[in-house]
Every structure is written in structure tokens, then in C-alpha cells.
Design a protein around this motif. Structure first.
Motif, short mmCIF file in Angstrom:
data_model
loop_
_atom_site.label_atom_id
_atom_site.label_comp_id
_atom_site.label_asym_id
_atom_site.label_seq_id
_atom_site.Cartn_x
_atom_site.Cartn_y
_atom_site.Cartn_z
N GLU A 38 0.85 -1.26 -0.11
CA GLU A 38 0.03 0.09 0.07
C GLU A 38 0.77 1.42 -0.16
O GLU A 38 0.41 2.32 -0.46
N SER A 39 1.96 1.16 0.61
CA SER A 39 2.99 2.38 0.51
C SER A 39 3.61 2.84 -0.80
O SER A 39 4.26 3.66 -0.71
N CYS A 40 3.59 1.79 -1.87
CA CYS A 40 4.07 2.05 -3.05
C CYS A 40 3.05 1.94 -4.17
O CYS A 40 3.34 2.12 -5.19
N ASP A 41 1.82 1.34 -3.89
CA ASP A 41 1.09 1.20 -4.83
C ASP A 41 0.38 2.27 -5.66
O ASP A 41 0.07 3.36 -4.96
N HIS A 42 0.44 2.48 -6.92
CA HIS A 42 -0.10 3.59 -7.79
C HIS A 42 -1.03 2.79 -8.78
O HIS A 42 -0.75 1.74 -9.39
N VAL A 43 -2.06 3.52 -9.09
CA VAL A 43 -2.97 3.17 -10.47
C VAL A 43 -2.15 4.01 -11.45
O VAL A 43 -1.97 5.27 -11.44
N GLY A 44 -2.02 3.40 -12.59
CA GLY A 44 -1.50 3.99 -13.74
C GLY A 44 -2.40 3.73 -15.17
O GLY A 44 -3.28 2.96 -15.05
N LEU A 45 -1.81 4.31 -16.15
CA LEU A 45 -2.54 3.88 -17.55
C LEU A 45 -1.63 3.62 -18.59
O LEU A 45 -0.54 4.02 -18.69
N LEU A 46 -2.18 2.84 -19.73
CA LEU A 46 -1.23 2.73 -20.72
C LEU A 46 -2.13 2.94 -22.06
O LEU A 46 -3.19 2.65 -22.11
N THR A 47 -1.41 3.51 -23.06
CA THR A 47 -1.81 4.14 -24.13
C THR A 47 -0.72 3.94 -25.41
O THR A 47 0.09 3.66 -25.15
N ALA A 48 -1.40 4.26 -26.62
CA ALA A 48 -0.64 4.07 -27.80
C ALA A 48 0.30 5.20 -27.89
O ALA A 48 1.65 5.10 -28.43
N ASP A 49 0.01 6.34 -27.39
CA ASP A 49 0.96 7.54 -27.66
C ASP A 49 0.92 8.43 -26.31
O ASP A 49 -0.21 8.18 -25.67
N VAL A 50 1.70 9.71 -26.23
CA VAL A 50 1.69 10.53 -25.16
C VAL A 50 0.38 11.21 -25.32
O VAL A 50 -0.22 11.54 -24.11
N HIS A 51 -0.20 11.65 -26.32
CA HIS A 51 -1.43 12.48 -26.26
C HIS A 51 -2.45 11.70 -25.65
O HIS A 51 -3.31 12.21 -25.04
N GLY A 52 -2.65 10.40 -26.07
CA GLY A 52 -3.48 9.77 -25.45
C GLY A 52 -3.64 9.62 -23.96
O GLY A 52 -4.55 9.72 -23.27
N ALA A 53 -2.26 9.41 -23.41
CA ALA A 53 -2.08 9.56 -21.79
C ALA A 53 -2.39 10.77 -21.04
O ALA A 53 -3.12 10.97 -20.17
N SER A 54 -2.04 11.89 -22.05
CA SER A 54 -2.63 13.23 -21.48
C SER A 54 -4.06 13.44 -21.48
O SER A 54 -4.59 13.81 -20.40
N VAL A 55 -4.76 13.07 -22.52
CA VAL A 55 -6.44 13.23 -22.72
C VAL A 55 -6.64 12.25 -21.45
O VAL A 55 -7.72 12.89 -20.83
N THR A 56 -6.36 11.02 -21.34
CA THR A 56 -6.89 9.96 -20.13
C THR A 56 -6.69 10.75 -19.03
O THR A 56 -7.75 10.87 -18.37
N TYR A 57 -5.62 11.11 -18.71
CA TYR A 57 -5.13 11.75 -17.23
C TYR A 57 -5.98 12.62 -17.00
O TYR A 57 -6.68 13.09 -15.88
N ASP A 58 -6.09 13.82 -17.87
CA ASP A 58 -6.84 14.78 -17.57
C ASP A 58 -8.18 14.73 -17.43
O ASP A 58 -9.04 15.17 -16.68
N ALA A 59 -8.77 13.82 -18.19
CA ALA A 59 -10.23 13.45 -18.21
C ALA A 59 -10.45 13.03 -16.87
O ALA A 59 -11.58 13.07 -16.08
N LEU A 60 -9.72 11.94 -16.22
CA LEU A 60 -9.79 11.15 -14.98
C LEU A 60 -9.63 12.25 -13.92
O LEU A 60 -10.62 12.47 -12.98
N VAL A 61 -8.71 13.27 -13.84
CA VAL A 61 -8.37 13.88 -12.82
C VAL A 61 -9.42 15.09 -12.81
O VAL A 61 -10.01 15.97 -11.82
N ARG A 62 -10.04 15.65 -14.06
CA ARG A 62 -11.04 16.41 -14.19
C ARG A 62 -12.40 15.83 -14.02
O ARG A 62 -13.56 16.51 -14.62
N GLU A 63 -12.53 14.57 -13.83
CA GLU A 63 -13.99 13.93 -13.76
C GLU A 63 -14.75 13.94 -14.99
O GLU A 63 -15.97 14.25 -14.89
#
Length: 432
Positions: A202-227
Motif C-alpha cells: 500500500e505504501s508504494c501502490d499506484h494506479v496508472g494507464l497505458l496508451t499508444a501515444d503520449v497524447h492519449g495518456a494526456s487526454v486520459t489523465y486529464d479526463a480522470l482528474v477533471r472527472e
């Protein structure tokens, strides 16, 4: 399958969510990488129809609207069991509720289509230790995907899915991303919720994401943190960004092609206006030594009863790793956590003024399935060591494909003075 083009096609009506999800389900049925644990066909089809109807009414939830997503089988999805790649959980019933990360994805308009392969209980970096057999690298099915988010990486790299959710306790998003030639983002510790995720440590666990490119990771991260709101993605550009290039031997890869790929990445950033400085981290070996004590102790706390009562239900390698921790005094765990805090502070001080580090993701590329030692090198360490310091520190990190021939490799960008969007901005400048 890139989210940028897919989202444009879905919003314009060129492709409907129902058509997209049906295509993804067909691809997953035909998968040859052993990435798929379970399909959620009925619910995915119904949700895709609902997202299609929303678009017809002019309702758009954001850039993930109608986008198919796969979930690592460590994360609860309502109606499906979470078995974590282990016979220990063979009799697990369907999860009663979605994990918060799955709830956030659905709110953003994504459609969950499948649970995906994991290294058993996420306790390993190779992806070839599981009750359902090894995951296979889409670039060479005789080789590992990396782990523990093995199915998530394989499914995206094979082109089945535009997006998958993984977890990362030491390397488990970044290493499979590197070995499979895609992008893997580990956000800052605690930035994405871990509730409803089977814990490794628990003191090291993170949830992350995998995509084909950086733009996809940026879009997904932003959508998740901005609900689900989308937007807020930073424009590419690294002018004035201070990049640290670690010079200690600890950070050196064993594969010369990986070293060349990282050097090319650093050179590219310099050409685009970044300031590159050599940095040293004298404390890194001592910091890294705390990791197996911390993670092993926390894992044993979760698995101790099962290990005593049902040892034969674990995969042999997992069982041996847990058993090695059985006689470790609690004092050693406390001392390791104290050392961790002291040494992370020392590492931050040594990197004062640095915005991001650029270094290899792994020391080796994908190795043959089942091989634990290659040319005298322990495969697990070669895949884990360059990632784990940033689980101990909790800093954001992303792996992007390196410019190499043959099997893929990864370049890791780590935020020291930058948060996730800044790290992704640097990664985008590498052309991934």
C-alpha cells in the motif's frame, strides 16, 4: 489505435461507440497474446449503445466518450470477479461495485470491455507468472510482455484497445509499456485512487494507464482528474526545462541499444531548447535496498494466512518470494521505512533545480518467457531497478518508446519539479 483519431471519429459520427466497441470485442476474442482474462460483452454492448444515443442527442462527455478500455485483473469491475492471476482467488465472486478508478472512467464516457492479465498478485515484473499462463509480447510471442500490468500492455500494443488501466508498485505500468513499445504513465502517489484495487504494498501502490501515444495518456489523465471534463492539456515544448541526466552507474542499462536510445532522447530535448545537466545520486543504492523489505513485508501482511493454509495454490515463484519474507523482523520494516524517508529527501536535495530526469525504463528488452537469468543477469532486477526509486519517492513518471531497432525499449521521464502534465509535455517532445 490512438485516442486522438478515435475520439474525433466518434464525436463526428464517422464511427459510433457501438461500432467501435463491437470491433474491440471481436479483436479481444481473437487475441493470441493471452491478454484477456474475461470479457464484459453484455454490459459493454449496452453501454456502447447508450453512449451512441447520447451523441445522437448532442451530449458529449469528453474525449473518452465511447472509448473502449480494458482493466487489469487487480481492479474491481462490478459483476466480474477479481482473481489477480492466482488460483487463490479461483472462487472469488463477482465484485459488488466498481473501483473508483473504473467509476471515473465510466463517468468520462469510457466503456469497460474486459479484465486483463496480471502477473500473480502483481508481485513480479515479467508477466509470465500467472494461473492463466504467461502473457505474450505482441512483437515476439516467445518473449515476455513485462509486468505486472502484462495484459494491459499487450492488448494496447497489439492494437486491440486504445486504453488500459494498470497498477504500478515498482515498475508495473512502465516496464510492460517499455517492453511492448507503448506509453505507460505512473502518476504521483495517491493522484489516482487505489480503493477497490487488490493491494501489493500500500505504501508504494499506484494506479496508472497505458496508451499508444503520449497524447492519449494526456487526454486520459486529464479526463480522470477533471472527472470527465477534458481539456487543460499543455502545449508541447521544453524550452527552458532543466533535464537531469543521471550519471551514476546504477542507472546504466545493460543493452547498448537502450543507452543509445536514451542518449538520442536527451539530445532531442536539448535541440528543442531544454537545458541538460548531469546529475548524481550517491544515495540511490541504499534507497533501492529498502524496496524489497518494504514491499515484501507489506505483501506478506496481506498473504500470510493464505500462505500458511494454501501454499500450493500460489505459483511457485510467488510462493518463494513471499516465504523469503516470513522470518524478517518487523524492526527491519520500520528501519527501511525510516531510511526511505531520509534517502528520498536526500535524492530530492541532490536534484535541486532539476525539472525532470530522463533515463532508461529498463536495463534489458523483452527476454524469453520463463527465463529468470540471462548472461548472469537477474531478469527481474533488470526490469525493476530503474523504476522502483520513483515508487519509493512517489514522483510521477512515464515510459515512452525509445528510438531503437528490433524489440522495443523505453525512455523514462520522471518529474522532480514537474507534475504529471509537465512530465507528459517533456515526453511529447520526444515524438512518442
Amino acid at each position: 489505435m490512438r485516442i486522438r483519431e478515435l475520439a474525433m471519429a466518434l464525436r463526428s459520427g464517422e464511427l459510433s461507440p457501438a461500432e467501435h466497441v463491437a470491433d474491440v470485442l471481436d479483436r479481444l476474442v481473437a487475441d493470441t497474446t493471452n491478454a484477456v482474462v474475461a470479457l464484459d460483452t453484455e454490459r459493454a454492448t449496452a453501454e456502447a449503445a447508450a453512449r451512441t444515443a447520447e451523441l445522437a442527442r448532442g451530449e458529449w462527455r469528453g474525449p473518452l466518450h465511447g472509448v473502449a478500455v480494458g482493466i487489469k485483473d487487480l481492479v474491481d469491475v462490478a459483476g466480474l470477479p477479481t482473481r489477480a492471476g492466482s488460483r487463490i482467488l479461483d472462487d472469488a465472486g463477482p465484485a459488488r461495485a466498481d473501483a473508483p478508478i473504473v467509476t471515473a472512467l465510466r463517468r468520462a464516457g469510457a466503456v469497460v470491455v474486459a479484465k486483463l492479465h496480471t502477473h500473480e498478485f502483481a508481485y513480479g515484473p515479467t508477466g509470465d507468472v500467472s494461473a492463466t499462463g504467461p502473457a505474450r509480447n505482441p512483437h515476439d510471442p516467445s518473449r515476455i510482455t513485462g509486468g505486472s500490468s502484462s495484459g494491459s500492455a499487450a492488448a494496447v500494443a497489439a492494437g486491440h484497445l486504445p486504453l488500459a488501466i494498470g497498477t504500478d508498485t515498482g515498475c508495473s505500468v512502465r516496464t510492460p509499456a517499455a517492453l511492448c513499445g507503448i506509453v505507460g504513465l505512473k502518476p504521483t502517489f495517491g493522484r489516482l485512487p487505489t480503493e477497490g484495487v487488490f493491494p501489493l504494498a500500500e505504501s508504494c501502490d499506484h494506479v496508472g494507464l497505458l496508451t499508444a501515444d503520449v497524447h492519449g495518456a494526456s487526454v486520459t489523465y486529464d479526463a480522470l482528474v477533471r472527472e470527465g471534463g477534458g481539456g487543460g492539456i499543455q502545449a508541447p515544448g521544453v524550452a527552458g526545462v532543466r533535464i537531469g541526466a543521471p550519471a551514476d552507474g546504477y542507472w546504466a542499462p545493460l543493452d547498448p541499444a537502450i543507452a543509445d536510445g536514451v542518449a538520442a532522447a536527451v539530445e532531442r530535448l536539448a535541440r528543442h531548447g531544454a537545458e541538460v545537466v548531469e546529475v548524481r545520486t550517491a544515495m540511490i543504492g541504499e534507497l533501492a535496498a529498502t524496496y524489497p523489505v518494504i514491499v515484501g513485508s507489506e505483501a506478506l501482511a496481506t498473504h500470510g494466512t493464505w500462505l500458511a493454509e494454501r501454499p500450493e495454490d500460489y505459483q511457485p515463484l510467488t510462493r518463494r518470494r513471499l516465504e523469503r519474507m516470513a522470518d524478517l523482523p518487523a524492526r527491519e520494516y520500520v528501519l527501511a521505512q525510516r531510511a526511505r524517508r531520509r534517502l528520498v529527501a536526500a535524492m530530492r536535495a541532490a536534484l535541486d533545480g532539476v525539472d525532470a530526469l530522463v533515463l532508461p525504463t529498463t536495463r534489458l528488452r523483452a527476454t524469453p518467457i520463463g527465463e529468470q537469468v540471462i548472461d548472469g543477469v537477474t531478469v527481474a532486477s533488470a526490469l525493476l531497478d530503474l523504476n522502483l526509486p520513483f515508487n519509493l519517492s512517489g514522483w510521477p513518471a512515464v515510459s515512452v518508446p525509445a528510438a531503437v531497432d528490433g524489440l522495443p525499449a523505453g525512455v523514462q521521464v520522471v518529474g522532480v519539479g514537474l507534475e504529471e502534465r509537465g512530465v507528459l509535455r517533456v515526453a511529447a517532445a520526444l515524438g512518442a
